[in-house]
Enzyme design. Structure first.
Site, PDB file in Angstrom:
ATOM      1  CB  CYS A 118      -0.950   0.003   1.182  1.00 39.71           C
ATOM      2  SG  CYS A 118      -2.199  -1.264   0.986  1.00 39.71           S
ATOM      3  CG  HIS A 278      -3.519   3.258   0.957  1.00 38.70           C
ATOM      4  ND1 HIS A 278      -3.492   2.947  -0.374  1.00 38.70           N
ATOM      5  CD2 HIS A 278      -3.882   2.130   1.619  1.00 38.70           C
ATOM      6  CE1 HIS A 278      -3.814   1.670  -0.508  1.00 38.70           C
ATOM      7  NE2 HIS A 278      -4.054   1.148   0.675  1.00 38.70           N
ATOM      8  CG  ASN A 308      -6.501  -1.253  -0.425  1.00 42.08           C
ATOM      9  OD1 ASN A 308      -5.772  -0.620  -1.190  1.00 42.08           O
ATOM     10  ND2 ASN A 308      -6.055  -1.809   0.687  1.00 42.08           N
TER      11      ASN A 308
END
Ligand code: ACO
Length: 351
Positions: A118, A278, A308
């Site tokens: 990430c 994020h 995501n």
């Protein structure tokens, strides 16, 4: 001339066409639209076309837009950085595949793959920033792309991980500038909890970190045991996540790393024009927003539509915000990420 700095000269993104709603996942596993929306904020995500699209091909599409918006030709790219956790191959990395896909291999520009999940895009920006500041490269292509859908567990066992991920790609071109550009980048990691958010098998670990019995290894002095029968039979071949631990750590580290960057630049949270966190969970973003005392219009969230998308998340969000006119010249933009490793970081820049 003053010290060289770097700027984002162009941003592009690509999202595959197929929309997967929470109700589509309800048909495959024991989950519900209500649970997913309440716990994560996600309403739908995109999946790439299996066998036709890959992490590399999606990355190439995003890259072409970023290159065109930067006002350069593909051949001007002198360094490629590719961030992903869902590479086409174990090796070689997607960097060289992207170079081939874009048909710029005749220039033999270097290609670097980074594996920071990430926070991959943030790490990539920091690396690009150093190469620009040193004067070594002038047109760096940084791509974050993920084809998660090929590696998820669509049975109920994988539901806590599978429902949060989506496919997509984003890219930026980074160039030198005389004005502000990237003010600073902050990077951190802590390997203590490496296995708490991980995609472990198949792999070359031989059971070293956790114990060979748990993976079905028997005593053996030589290799050839990348995938054991137990891993296959018990389907231990998907990502796993200790969600609550990741959540609790993320909300702390996000704030710390954003404040660290602001402090280094002599700025405060209120100075941020746009925070692009994020997108792992809408509740994480909302928590950070509240802690930093930011208004809704100071934070960009799009997890509702895309889930995501790991290394692709920040460049997709940046591209969307830019297209929506939310990013103007001189704006202070803060991007921050936290994820597997654990690794986390932030980038503070003036657009
Ligand atoms: N549908 C229905 N029920 C579910 C689902 C699902 N998809 N997933 C889990 N549950 C159940 C669990 O089994 C559990 O049931 P139980 O109470 O009967 O045992 C219950 O819901 C609660 O489970 P938790 O895992 O505690 O749920 P939580 O509220 O923590 O939400 C989530 C899970 C969404 C994963 C959350 O923990 C989270 O977002 N964590 C952080 C994710 C993150 O930031 N990841 C980093 C980036 S990813 C990367 O780096 C690759």
């Amino acid at each position: 001339m003053g010290q060289l700095k770097s700027k984002i000269a162009g941003v592009g993104y690509y999202l595959p066409e197929t929309v997967i709603k929470n109700s589509d996942l309800e048909l495959l596993m024991d989950t519900s639209d209500a649970w997913i929306q309440e716990r994560t904020g996600i309403q739908e995500r995109r999946y790439g076309k299996a066998h036709e699209e890959t992490t590399t091909t999606m990355g190439a599409k995003a890259a072409e837009i970023a290159i065109q918006r930067a006002g350069i030709n593909k051949e001007d790219i002198d360094f490629i950085i590719f961030a992903t956790l869902s590479p086409d191959y174990f090796f070689p990395g997607c960097g060289v595949l992207l170079q081939r896909e874009l048909k710029i291999n005749s220039k033999e520009a270097p290609a670097l793959d980074i594996r920071n999940q990430c926070s991959g895009f943030i790490y990539g920006l920091s690396i690009a920033d150093q190469f620009i500041k040193s004067g070594q490269y002038k047109n760096i292509l940084l791509v974050g792309s993920e084809m998660h859908s090929m590696g998820l567990d669509f049975s109920s066992r994988g539901r806590n991980v599978t429902v949060i991920f989506g496919d997509g790609a984003g890219a930026v071109v980074i160039q030198p500038t005389d004005s502000d550009g990237i003010l600073n980048t902050v990077l951190h990691s802590d390997g203590t909890y490496a296995e708490e958010l991980a995609f472990i098998n198949p792999g070359c670990h031989g059971g070293y970190h956790i114990g060979k019995e748990s993976f079905g290894y028997t005593d053996q002095n030589y290799g050839g045991i990348f995938l054991t029968e137990k891993m296959w039979k018990e389907q231990m071949i998907f990502p796993n996540m200790n969600g609550p631990l990741v959540f609790k750590t993320a909300v702390v580290k996000f704030q710390e790393v954003i404040l660290e960057g602001l402090q280094k630049a002599g700025l405060k949270a209120d100075d941020i024009d746009l925070l692009i966190p994020h997108q792992a969970n809408l509740r994480i973003s909302q928590f950070i927003q509240q802690k930093l005392n930011l208004r809704d219009d100071q934070v960009w969230n799009n997890i509702q539509k895309y889930g995501n998308t790991t290394a692709a998340t920040i460049p997709i969000a940046l591209g969307e915000a830019w297209e929506a006119g939310k990013i103007k010249e001189g704006d202070l933009i803060c991007m921050a990420a936290f994820g597997s490793g654990f690794t986390w970081g932030s980038v503070l820049l003036r657009w």
